[in-house]
Design an enzyme around this catalytic site. Sequence first.
Site, PDB file in Angstrom:
ATOM      1  N   ASN A 212       0.848  -1.203   0.000  1.00 41.89           N
ATOM      2  CA  ASN A 212       0.000   0.000   0.000  1.00 41.89           C
ATOM      3  C   ASN A 212       0.878   1.245   0.000  1.00 41.89           C
ATOM      4  OD1 ASN A 212       0.538   0.813   2.854  1.00 41.89           O
ATOM      5  ND2 ASN A 212      -0.341  -1.211   3.210  1.00 41.89           N
ATOM      6  N   ASP A 281      -4.131  -6.219   4.827  1.00 40.35           N
ATOM      7  CA  ASP A 281      -5.196  -7.000   5.445  1.00 40.35           C
ATOM      8  C   ASP A 281      -5.273  -8.415   4.872  1.00 40.35           C
ATOM      9  OD1 ASP A 281      -6.078  -5.044   7.210  1.00 40.35           O
ATOM     10  OD2 ASP A 281      -7.123  -4.011   5.591  1.00 40.35           O
ATOM     11  N   LYS A 291       8.265 -17.624 -10.469  1.00 45.16           N
ATOM     12  CA  LYS A 291       7.593 -16.433 -10.989  1.00 45.16           C
ATOM     13  C   LYS A 291       6.398 -16.825 -11.875  1.00 45.16           C
ATOM     14  CE  LYS A 291       8.601 -12.441 -13.823  1.00 45.16           C
ATOM     15  NZ  LYS A 291       9.535 -11.861 -14.766  1.00 45.16           N
ATOM     16  N   PHE A 325      -4.298   3.148  14.640  1.00 45.15           N
ATOM     17  CA  PHE A 325      -4.576   4.140  13.610  1.00 45.15           C
ATOM     18  C   PHE A 325      -5.739   3.652  12.743  1.00 45.15           C
ATOM     19  CE2 PHE A 325      -1.433   7.626  12.976  1.00 45.15           C
ATOM     20  CZ  PHE A 325      -0.755   7.463  14.174  1.00 45.15           C
ATOM     21  N   LYS A 339     -13.343   0.930  15.729  1.00 48.74           N
ATOM     22  CA  LYS A 339     -12.069   0.223  15.929  1.00 48.74           C
ATOM     23  C   LYS A 339     -11.587   0.350  17.372  1.00 48.74           C
ATOM     24  CE  LYS A 339     -10.796   0.393  11.200  1.00 48.74           C
ATOM     25  NZ  LYS A 339     -10.067   0.958  10.117  1.00 48.74           N
ATOM     26  N   LYS A 343     -11.011  -3.318  18.819  1.00 48.97           N
ATOM     27  CA  LYS A 343      -9.631  -3.757  19.043  1.00 48.97           C
ATOM     28  C   LYS A 343      -9.153  -3.444  20.463  1.00 48.97           C
ATOM     29  CE  LYS A 343      -8.619  -3.327  14.131  1.00 48.97           C
ATOM     30  NZ  LYS A 343      -7.570  -3.582  13.143  1.00 48.97           N
TER      31      LYS A 343
END
Length: 407
Positions: A212, A281, A291, A325, A339, A343
Amino acid sequence: MRIALGVSGGIAAYKAAELARLLIQRGHEVQAILTDAAQQFITPLTFATLTGRKPITSLFSDGSAESTLASSVEHIGVAQENDLLVVAPATANVLAQFAHGFAGDFLSTMYLAFTGPVVLAPAMNANMWGHPATRSNLEVLRGRGHVIVSPGDGFLACGVIGPGRLAEPVEIADAVDRACKPQVVHDLVGETVLITAGPTQEPIDPVRFLSNRSSGKMGFALAEAAAARGAHVILISGPVDLHTPSGVERVDVKTAEEMRNAVFAHLDGVSIVIKCAAVADFRVASVPQHKIKKTMARFSVELDPTPDILAELGRKKGDRLLIGFAAETENLVQEAKRKLEAKNCDMIVGNLVGQSDTGFESDDNQVILVTRSGTTELPRAPKRVIADQIFNESMKLRLLATAPYAH
Ligand code: C5P
């Protein structure tokens, strides 16, 4: 405060006159230093009139024996007499000179002799600002603890619209005032703080991966802030291109699984955990040994969820302060609150991503802090400033938890 104001040669040099006026108004003494190029854009007389002092315009004197002797050590004198150096505008050239220690003119020579706080307000063409050379010079300068007042987006003199426009003089003057009174609090002495930063990389095959846009800047700013406040800092980082803040113990990992294992291997004695990393995730369920060839017209991969490190930390929380975060593109407050509970965290730092000037990759951030006592919206600021605000809020939380009548 006695402030050395370096002005280098960009069209924004005219705004340095306004900055000089503001600094004088706020009670500072200002010594202007103009590079040769700056003098093509603005005259020394402007600064002489505004500051009441003769600006320095050259490393060398007019040639007389007396003034040659005086000017040969002037840069040392100016370095010793002033409490802070601010350069506005700071061109790409000045950033490169400072980052690499070149001392070809008065300003760059004085910089090397200067030991106080340095504030740099860059201004340049958008492509120059985005160039990897400028980016890495900025990282070096930031790593030295210099304050960078990021340029804004706008219509640039070269006709392009983009980042590179000098920050407003009032913003630079505020940064100078903050840097004059560094509020270094040593409230984390004796504590171990564990911070995760950056993205993770999940392999698709031996050469490709899923990842990301996280740059790691927020997590590294947190590590720098925690170390400055006296903590022993363990920084577990995914692959990023950043210098390790001084005094910080860094552990490099690639995948979510490796990050999870590193976190739990370093948890002993940790009193604060900040999970700033943008952990992937999902990971590829079964990674081929070789490959994948592009001869296939289409191919699909099956993804399995990665371990949710923060959720596991929440289940094994103990009396550690746990901060997560939430990077969202919509419903920020709602998601952050969800969250916080899901969490079992003490605080969620929420930021909207997908905008160009804050969030991922940017030097600035705009965040909300969500705790069980409410939501605080912080104004947009450099990530290093946000980092201290997160620790300030964490310290308040802890006080609240130990206060005699706290529930
Ligand atoms: O659930 P979501 O990924 O949006 O939550 C973000 C928070 O959870 C961040 O603090 C991130 O570091 C953490 N996280 C984690 N392990 C994951 C995914 C996210 O620790 N696999």
